[in-house]
Design an enzyme around this catalytic site. Structure first.
Site, PDB file in Angstrom:
ATOM      1  N   ARG A 160       0.858  -1.182   0.000  1.00 30.77           N
ATOM      2  CA  ARG A 160       0.000   0.000   0.000  1.00 30.77           C
ATOM      3  C   ARG A 160       0.893   1.230   0.000  1.00 30.77           C
ATOM      4  O   ARG A 160       1.831   1.314   0.813  1.00 30.77           O
ATOM      5  CB  ARG A 160      -0.864  -0.011   1.267  1.00 30.77           C
ATOM      6  CG  ARG A 160      -1.891   1.095   1.331  1.00 30.77           C
ATOM      7  CD  ARG A 160      -2.612   1.113   2.664  1.00 30.77           C
ATOM      8  NE  ARG A 160      -1.991   2.074   3.570  1.00 30.77           N
ATOM      9  CZ  ARG A 160      -2.620   2.685   4.574  1.00 30.77           C
ATOM     10  NH1 ARG A 160      -3.895   2.413   4.828  1.00 30.77           N
ATOM     11  NH2 ARG A 160      -1.990   3.528   5.347  1.00 30.77           N
ATOM     12  N   TYR A 207      -3.296  11.782   5.103  1.00 34.40           N
ATOM     13  CA  TYR A 207      -3.467  10.460   5.708  1.00 34.40           C
ATOM     14  C   TYR A 207      -2.347   9.490   5.306  1.00 34.40           C
ATOM     15  O   TYR A 207      -1.986   9.400   4.135  1.00 34.40           O
ATOM     16  CB  TYR A 207      -4.823   9.842   5.315  1.00 34.40           C
ATOM     17  CG  TYR A 207      -4.866   8.400   5.747  1.00 34.40           C
ATOM     18  CD1 TYR A 207      -5.034   8.094   7.090  1.00 34.40           C
ATOM     19  CD2 TYR A 207      -4.617   7.378   4.850  1.00 34.40           C
ATOM     20  CE1 TYR A 207      -4.981   6.785   7.520  1.00 34.40           C
ATOM     21  CE2 TYR A 207      -4.572   6.062   5.271  1.00 34.40           C
ATOM     22  CZ  TYR A 207      -4.749   5.771   6.614  1.00 34.40           C
ATOM     23  OH  TYR A 207      -4.675   4.485   7.042  1.00 34.40           O
ATOM     24  N   ASP A 262      -5.110   3.746  -0.047  1.00 32.70           N
ATOM     25  CA  ASP A 262      -6.218   4.011   0.875  1.00 32.70           C
ATOM     26  C   ASP A 262      -6.587   5.496   0.786  1.00 32.70           C
ATOM     27  O   ASP A 262      -5.769   6.361   1.104  1.00 32.70           O
ATOM     28  CB  ASP A 262      -5.770   3.656   2.304  1.00 32.70           C
ATOM     29  CG  ASP A 262      -6.913   3.689   3.310  1.00 32.70           C
ATOM     30  OD1 ASP A 262      -8.012   4.152   2.945  1.00 32.70           O
ATOM     31  OD2 ASP A 262      -6.698   3.246   4.457  1.00 32.70           O
ATOM     32  N   HIS A 283      -9.087   6.755   2.489  1.00 32.14           N
ATOM     33  CA  HIS A 283      -9.505   7.049   3.864  1.00 32.14           C
ATOM     34  C   HIS A 283     -10.686   8.023   3.923  1.00 32.14           C
ATOM     35  O   HIS A 283     -10.662   9.014   4.667  1.00 32.14           O
ATOM     36  CB  HIS A 283      -8.315   7.566   4.685  1.00 32.14           C
ATOM     37  CG  HIS A 283      -8.233   6.941   6.042  1.00 32.14           C
ATOM     38  ND1 HIS A 283      -8.585   7.612   7.190  1.00 32.14           N
ATOM     39  CD2 HIS A 283      -7.872   5.714   6.434  1.00 32.14           C
ATOM     40  CE1 HIS A 283      -8.419   6.821   8.231  1.00 32.14           C
ATOM     41  NE2 HIS A 283      -7.994   5.649   7.796  1.00 32.14           N
ATOM     42  N   GLU A 309      -9.097   1.919  -1.732  1.00 32.37           N
ATOM     43  CA  GLU A 309      -9.818   1.614  -0.481  1.00 32.37           C
ATOM     44  C   GLU A 309     -10.549   2.833   0.071  1.00 32.37           C
ATOM     45  O   GLU A 309     -10.029   3.954   0.005  1.00 32.37           O
ATOM     46  CB  GLU A 309      -8.766   1.124   0.526  1.00 32.37           C
ATOM     47  CG  GLU A 309      -9.273   0.903   1.926  1.00 32.37           C
ATOM     48  CD  GLU A 309      -8.130   0.555   2.866  1.00 32.37           C
ATOM     49  OE1 GLU A 309      -7.081   0.044   2.410  1.00 32.37           O
ATOM     50  OE2 GLU A 309      -8.281   0.804   4.069  1.00 32.37           O
ATOM     51  N   GLU A 317     -13.420  -1.490   6.738  1.00 33.90           N
ATOM     52  CA  GLU A 317     -12.678  -1.621   7.999  1.00 33.90           C
ATOM     53  C   GLU A 317     -13.432  -1.038   9.189  1.00 33.90           C
ATOM     54  O   GLU A 317     -13.193  -1.441  10.311  1.00 33.90           O
ATOM     55  CB  GLU A 317     -11.275  -1.015   7.884  1.00 33.90           C
ATOM     56  CG  GLU A 317     -11.267   0.499   7.759  1.00 33.90           C
ATOM     57  CD  GLU A 317      -9.844   1.062   7.656  1.00 33.90           C
ATOM     58  OE1 GLU A 317      -9.055   0.519   6.879  1.00 33.90           O
ATOM     59  OE2 GLU A 317      -9.565   2.032   8.374  1.00 33.90           O
ATOM     60  N   ARG A 350     -13.524  -5.540   3.710  1.00 33.00           N
ATOM     61  CA  ARG A 350     -12.380  -5.413   4.618  1.00 33.00           C
ATOM     62  C   ARG A 350     -12.734  -5.589   6.098  1.00 33.00           C
ATOM     63  O   ARG A 350     -11.959  -5.209   6.988  1.00 33.00           O
ATOM     64  CB  ARG A 350     -11.693  -4.062   4.394  1.00 33.00           C
ATOM     65  CG  ARG A 350     -11.250  -3.854   2.962  1.00 33.00           C
ATOM     66  CD  ARG A 350     -10.158  -2.822   2.849  1.00 33.00           C
ATOM     67  NE  ARG A 350      -9.005  -3.264   3.590  1.00 33.00           N
ATOM     68  CZ  ARG A 350      -8.512  -2.658   4.673  1.00 33.00           C
ATOM     69  NH1 ARG A 350      -9.082  -1.582   5.145  1.00 33.00           N
ATOM     70  NH2 ARG A 350      -7.464  -3.136   5.281  1.00 33.00           N
ATOM     71  N   GLU A 361      -4.237  -7.324   5.215  1.00 34.39           N
ATOM     72  CA  GLU A 361      -3.355  -6.208   5.565  1.00 34.39           C
ATOM     73  C   GLU A 361      -2.436  -6.636   6.711  1.00 34.39           C
ATOM     74  O   GLU A 361      -2.866  -7.314   7.652  1.00 34.39           O
ATOM     75  CB  GLU A 361      -4.205  -5.006   5.998  1.00 34.39           C
ATOM     76  CG  GLU A 361      -3.386  -3.780   6.338  1.00 34.39           C
ATOM     77  CD  GLU A 361      -4.260  -2.589   6.751  1.00 34.39           C
ATOM     78  OE1 GLU A 361      -5.447  -2.798   7.063  1.00 34.39           O
ATOM     79  OE2 GLU A 361      -3.752  -1.457   6.763  1.00 34.39           O
ATOM     80  N   TRP A 383     -12.002  12.063   8.436  1.00 33.42           N
ATOM     81  CA  TRP A 383     -10.611  11.639   8.611  1.00 33.42           C
ATOM     82  C   TRP A 383     -10.462  10.224   8.090  1.00 33.42           C
ATOM     83  O   TRP A 383     -11.354   9.431   8.121  1.00 33.42           O
ATOM     84  CB  TRP A 383     -10.182  11.688  10.078  1.00 33.42           C
ATOM     85  CG  TRP A 383      -8.729  11.298  10.173  1.00 33.42           C
ATOM     86  CD1 TRP A 383      -7.658  12.073   9.847  1.00 33.42           C
ATOM     87  CD2 TRP A 383      -8.207  10.025  10.551  1.00 33.42           C
ATOM     88  NE1 TRP A 383      -6.497  11.362  10.018  1.00 33.42           N
ATOM     89  CE2 TRP A 383      -6.803  10.092  10.428  1.00 33.42           C
ATOM     90  CE3 TRP A 383      -8.788   8.820  10.956  1.00 33.42           C
ATOM     91  CZ2 TRP A 383      -5.948   9.020  10.719  1.00 33.42           C
ATOM     92  CZ3 TRP A 383      -7.973   7.745  11.251  1.00 33.42           C
ATOM     93  CH2 TRP A 383      -6.549   7.850  11.136  1.00 33.42           C
TER      94      TRP A 383
HETATM   95  O1  KDG Z   1      -7.663   2.960  13.798  1.00 30.40           O
HETATM   96  C1  KDG Z   1      -7.599   3.495  12.526  1.00 30.40           C
HETATM   97  C2  KDG Z   1      -6.610   2.748  11.656  1.00 30.40           C
HETATM   98  O2  KDG Z   1      -6.771   1.379  11.806  1.00 30.40           O
HETATM   99  C3  KDG Z   1      -6.791   3.108  10.225  1.00 30.40           C
HETATM  100  O3  KDG Z   1      -6.528   4.463  10.044  1.00 30.40           O
HETATM  101  C4  KDG Z   1      -5.848   2.307   9.358  1.00 30.40           C
HETATM  102  O4  KDG Z   1      -7.106   2.847   7.405  1.00 30.40           O
HETATM  103  C5  KDG Z   1      -6.346   2.110   7.978  1.00 30.40           C
HETATM  104  C6  KDG Z   1      -5.869   0.933   7.276  1.00 30.40           C
HETATM  105  O5  KDG Z   1      -6.309   0.726   6.147  1.00 30.40           O
HETATM  106  O6  KDG Z   1      -5.064   0.211   7.834  1.00 30.40           O
HETATM  107 MG    MG Z   2      -7.945   1.897   5.654  1.00 31.82          MG
END
Ligand code: KDG
Ligand code: MG
Length: 423
Positions: free
Chosen positions: A168, A180, A231, A233, A257, A283, A304, A360, A423
């Site tokens: 990643r 991020y 990612d 995010h 992602e 996630e 995920r 991951e 975020w």
């Molecule tokens: O607790 C938040 C993290 O696990 C996150 O920011 C990590 O997005 C993340 C990832 O894909 O690992």
């Molecule tokens: Mg993530």
């Protein structure tokens, strides 16, 4: 009526305790901070066999501790540890207040500990109990984070040298404070960093022009023989995500992602209409209901959800089975805030699950690895579980006690004009 297999038949509609029951005698929560906070549930039985489950919810650790201690543990005592499904239903249906990250993390911890116990009682590694091995090793992806494109390109090279086959890539963006995924160290990216949330700045325009340049440079330098992931995010709107996916198509990403928040599952239809870049999400999901429309409408390619935040092995299996009907594959979250206990359980799950995609793998610090002794290891881009009965992860409680809890929260993001963003 023949009741001789019941030890305590009762007129009350409680779960009866049958002959051969393995009674839960005690359960307790262990909080430790060997580099970061982890919450672990330990369940002990009258047969001397115990199991552990991860209960870590990043930045909300104490909420899960309270939920477990106040509402869950008292109900477990005296139950048959072998009745995993019934206990899951008891904690889910029986709570009245269904779902939510705190509840589902607590249920996951109980479920993981119970699967650990059942596998230990059977004398089997957990993957055997789930149905046996579907693959030789679990393909994992690591995190290459850089301050800018050049740095990220070098970091991807470093991960390749370590043996990763899937990486990643996240990069800082000029003029964007705290973009991020930009690490603070070489190896252990850790977003939860302040007793109050750190404020970061987001700029969609800068990001949308920068991200394709990053992947162009990565492919120019490293070629197409390595899987690259990214990612977003949750930072984009659906149409912006569609545009980014389209711009990234020449660089053949393994996945893009969390490109937009997924409370409205329908939002992914718009992204899908505009790009063939594979989509991953999940996630922060905690039940099958968060993924149902995304999966059934084939709006995503990878789901995920992972053991600790989606109700344990019992519930994750249901999600994976639903996903398999629509050729959606698994890609479990495995950041550092998921403890080695979750990682161990997830790897057994991954070793078995037929529609596995990728796992991951963000490495834990040496201090964490010392507290959580584990039977899994990395080789040539794959993680491998051993044959220790259970999920193969244990906790050194004496060592854990040397690392007291440190309050830490995740950052927040704002736009240039000060508005709150995702975020
Ligand atoms: O607790 C938040 C993290 O696990 C996150 O920011 C990590 O997005 C993340 C990832 O894909 O690992
Ligand atoms: Mg993530």
């Amino acid at each position: 009526m023949q009741t001789n297999d019941l030890l305590s038949p009762s007129a009350a509609p409680t779960a009866s305790v049958h002959r051969g029951a393995v009674i839960i005698r005690s359960a307790r929560v262990i909080v430790t901070c060997p580099g970061r906070n982890f919450v672990t549930l330990k369940i002990e039985t009258d047969q001397g066999v115990y199991g552990i489950g991860d209960a870590t919810l990043n930045g909300r650790e104490k909420s899960v501790v309270a939920y477990l201690e106040e509402h869950v543990i008292p109900t477990l005592i005296g139950k048959d540890a072998q009745r995993i499904e019934d206990i899951w239903q008891y904690l889910y249906r029986g709570a009245y207040w269904r779902r939510g990250p705190v509840t589902m993390t607590a249920i996951a911890a109980v479920d993981t500990a119970l699967w650990d116990i059942k596998a230990k009682l059977a004398g089997m590694p957990l993957y055997q109990l789930l149905g046996g091995r579907s693959r030789d090793g679990v393909l994992v992806y690591g995190h290459a984070n850089g301050l800018d494109i050049e740095h990220t390109v070098d970091e991807v090279g470093r991960y390749k040298e370590m043996g990763y086959r899937a990486i990643r890539a996240q990069s800082g963006i000029p003029g964007v404070k705290g973009a991020y995924g930009v690490g603070r160290g070489d190896m252990y990216y850790e977003p939860a960093d302040g007793t109050l949330p750190t404020e970061t700045l987001w700029n969609t325009t800068a990001y949308l022009s920068y991200a394709p340049k990053l992947f162009e440079k990565l492919r120019d330098t490293h070629g197409f023989g390595i899987e690259l992931l990214h990612d977003v995010h949750h930072r984009l709107t659906p149409i912006e995500a569609g545009r980014l996916g389209k711009d990234l198509e020449p660089y053949r990403l393994f996945w893009m992602e969390d490109s937009t928040p997924a409370e409205n599952q329908e939002a992914f239809r718009l992204i899908r209409q505009h790009t063939t870049t594979p989509l991953a999400v999940g996630e922060i999901f905690n039940t099958i209901w968060d993924c149902k429309d995304l999966i059934q409408n084939q709006l995503i390619d990878y789901i995920r959800t992972t053991v600790v935040h989606a109700g344990g092995i019992t519930h994750l299996r249901r999600i994976a089975d639903l996903a398999s009907m629509y050729q959606v594959r698994t890609g479990s979250h495995g950041a550092t805030d998921l403890s080695p206990v979750c990682m161990g359980a997830a790897l057994h799950f991954d070793t078995w699950v037929p529609n596995f995609g990728i796992q991951e793998y963000m490495r834990h610090t040496p201090e964490t690895d010392e507290v959580f002794l584990h039977d899994y290891s990395f080789k040539d881009g794959y993680l491998h579980v051993g044959d220790t009965p259970g999920h193969g992860v244990d906790i050194d409680e004496a060592l854990a006690a040397k690392y007291p809890y440190e309050p830490k929260q995740l950052p927040i993001a704002r736009l240039q004009d000060g508005s709150m963003w995702n975020w």
